[in-house]
Design an enzyme around this catalytic site. Structure first.
Site, short mmCIF file in Angstrom:
data_model
loop_
_atom_site.label_atom_id
_atom_site.label_comp_id
_atom_site.label_asym_id
_atom_site.label_seq_id
_atom_site.Cartn_x
_atom_site.Cartn_y
_atom_site.Cartn_z
N SER A 1 -28.90 36.81 62.07
CA SER A 1 -29.21 35.39 62.27
C SER A 1 -29.31 35.14 63.77
O SER A 1 -28.66 35.84 64.57
CB SER A 1 -28.05 34.55 61.70
OG SER A 1 -28.07 33.25 62.22
N TYR B 1 -19.16 32.57 60.80
CA TYR B 1 -20.46 33.02 60.29
C TYR B 1 -21.22 33.77 61.39
O TYR B 1 -21.73 34.88 61.17
CB TYR B 1 -21.25 31.80 59.80
CG TYR B 1 -22.67 32.10 59.42
CD1 TYR B 1 -22.97 32.60 58.15
CD2 TYR B 1 -23.72 31.88 60.31
CE1 TYR B 1 -24.29 32.88 57.80
CE2 TYR B 1 -25.03 32.16 59.96
CZ TYR B 1 -25.31 32.65 58.71
OH TYR B 1 -26.61 32.94 58.36
N1 LIG Z 1 -31.71 30.13 55.70
C1 LIG Z 1 -31.51 30.31 56.98
O1 LIG Z 1 -31.84 29.43 57.80
C2 LIG Z 1 -30.89 31.59 57.48
C3 LIG Z 1 -30.88 31.81 58.86
C4 LIG Z 1 -30.33 32.99 59.34
C5 LIG Z 1 -29.84 33.94 58.46
N2 LIG Z 1 -29.85 33.68 57.12
C6 LIG Z 1 -29.31 34.72 56.23
O2 LIG Z 1 -30.24 34.98 55.20
C7 LIG Z 1 -29.55 35.51 54.08
C8 LIG Z 1 -30.01 34.78 52.83
O3 LIG Z 1 -29.54 33.45 52.89
P1 LIG Z 1 -30.35 32.18 52.33
O4 LIG Z 1 -30.62 31.31 53.47
O5 LIG Z 1 -31.46 32.65 51.48
O6 LIG Z 1 -29.21 31.46 51.48
P2 LIG Z 1 -29.04 31.23 49.91
O7 LIG Z 1 -30.23 30.58 49.33
O8 LIG Z 1 -27.72 30.58 49.78
O9 LIG Z 1 -28.96 32.72 49.32
C9 LIG Z 1 -27.81 33.53 49.47
C10 LIG Z 1 -27.93 34.70 48.52
O10 LIG Z 1 -26.80 35.55 48.72
C11 LIG Z 1 -26.22 35.83 47.47
N3 LIG Z 1 -24.77 36.01 47.59
C12 LIG Z 1 -23.86 35.19 48.17
N4 LIG Z 1 -22.61 35.69 47.99
C13 LIG Z 1 -22.76 36.84 47.28
C14 LIG Z 1 -21.85 37.79 46.76
N5 LIG Z 1 -20.51 37.69 46.93
N6 LIG Z 1 -22.34 38.86 46.08
C15 LIG Z 1 -23.68 38.99 45.90
N7 LIG Z 1 -24.60 38.12 46.34
C16 LIG Z 1 -24.14 37.06 47.03
C17 LIG Z 1 -26.54 34.63 46.57
O11 LIG Z 1 -26.60 35.07 45.21
P3 LIG Z 1 -25.53 34.71 44.06
O12 LIG Z 1 -24.85 33.43 44.45
O13 LIG Z 1 -26.36 34.61 42.83
O14 LIG Z 1 -24.62 35.89 44.05
C18 LIG Z 1 -27.94 34.27 47.06
O15 LIG Z 1 -28.91 35.01 46.36
C19 LIG Z 1 -28.06 35.34 54.38
O16 LIG Z 1 -27.52 36.57 54.83
C20 LIG Z 1 -28.05 34.32 55.51
O17 LIG Z 1 -26.90 34.44 56.31
C21 LIG Z 1 -30.37 32.54 56.61
#
Ligand SMILES: NC(=O)c1ccc[n+]([C@@H]2O[C@H](COP(=O)([O-])OP(=O)(O)OC[C@H]3O[C@@H](n4cnc5c(N)ncnc54)[C@H](OP(=O)(O)O)[C@@H]3O)[C@@H](O)[C@H]2O)c1
Length: 248
Positions: free
Chosen positions: A140, A154
């Protein structure tokens, strides 16, 4: 032989959209997360649109470390090989340090760091065995500098996973195994659902398109989307603290 990509955290947000975009590029998919109903629905959509694609789904809680190894090996056995693994599952919970919310920060630290360590170990084992593969770690832009308030822990986990991947890259230098670290900015997803709609927030599809493009180019590291996050990332690193505080 078709190309296979394994994506963790594929049940929503960036993971689900990566699955859709990589299927359109011709990849077979190995998808995992805890919410398997979401994965089944995603598989139905992908196969409906691309009937030639093979999509396998498995339940995975990345905090169950034995399960991480079982699921990754299971996918490898399903397809006979895995070309690319995206360590994407993550949690955005957190609170300022010292405010009585250790449980929330600990949960984020365990999921985003120890859970990612297990995924990177399991991926590296498969790739060393195949002597081929591409590991992608989703960090991130918050990893670029210590961050205040709710995202202190985080941001620290995201810096830590980037370092893990970079350390592994040193180990694997000169081998056919490649490593990409992505530093996404603000991209609309479940995690960012309550974040304000500022010009810095990118839609899911276009934000993930930047991620997929960097992955396909096998870049060592990329801030995505490149605009505005390549220049902003540089600024973020050097901005004096009193100024930085106003923007964090
Ligand atoms: N969106 C942004 O702006 C942003 C920016 C920088 C980095 N990121 C990173 O991108 C990645 C994806 O995030 P997102 O933004 O797409 O958020 P999101 O929509 O909340 O998706 C998070 C995903 O992680 C899974 N997850 C969470 N805890 C888990 C666990 N204990 N075991 C297995 N799976 C788990 C969830 O699946 P289940 O709940 O079904 O298990 C979900 O599919 C993350 O690593 C986040 O830190 C996002």
């Amino acid at each position: 032989m078709s190309r296979t990509i394994l994506i963790t955290g594929a049940s929503s947000g960036l993971g689900a959209e990566m699955a859709r975009q990589f299927a359109a590029l011709g990849y077979d998919l190995a998808l995992c997360a805890r919410r398997t109903d979401r994965l089944d629905a995603l598989r139905a959509v992908v196969v409906g649109k691309h009937p030639d694609r093979r999509v396998e789904v498995r339940a995975l809680d990345v905090n169950d470390h034995d399960q991480v190894f079982e699921v990754f090996r299971g996918f490898r056995d399903d397809f006979g090989h895995v070309d690319r693994i995206v360590v994407n599952a993550g949690l955005g919970k957190g609170a300022p340090l010292g405010t009585g919310k250790f449980y929330a920060n600990k949960q984020t630290a365990e999921t985003n760091f120890v859970g990612a360590l297990a995924q990177i170990e399991a991926a590296a084992e498969i790739f060393r065995d195949q002597n081929a593969g591409h590991l992608v770690v989703v960090s991130s832009v918050s990893a670029l500098r210590g961050m205040p308030k709710n995202i202190t822990t985080y941001a620290a986990t995201k810096a830590a996973v980037a370092h893990l991947a970079e350390g592994l890259r040193v180990d694997l230098h000169g081998t056919p195994i490649k490593i990409t670290v992505l530093y996404p900015g603000y991209i609309r997803s479940e995690m960012s659902a309550t974040a304000p709609n500022t010009p810095l927030m990118t839609g899911t599809e276009s934000g993930v398109r930047s991620m997929v493009s960097a992955i396909e180019k096998e870049k060592s590291s990329a801030r995505v989307p490149g605009w505005p996050w390549e220049p902003l990332g540089l600024v973020l690193k050097v901005l004096p603290l009193p100024l930085a505080r106003r923007f964090m």
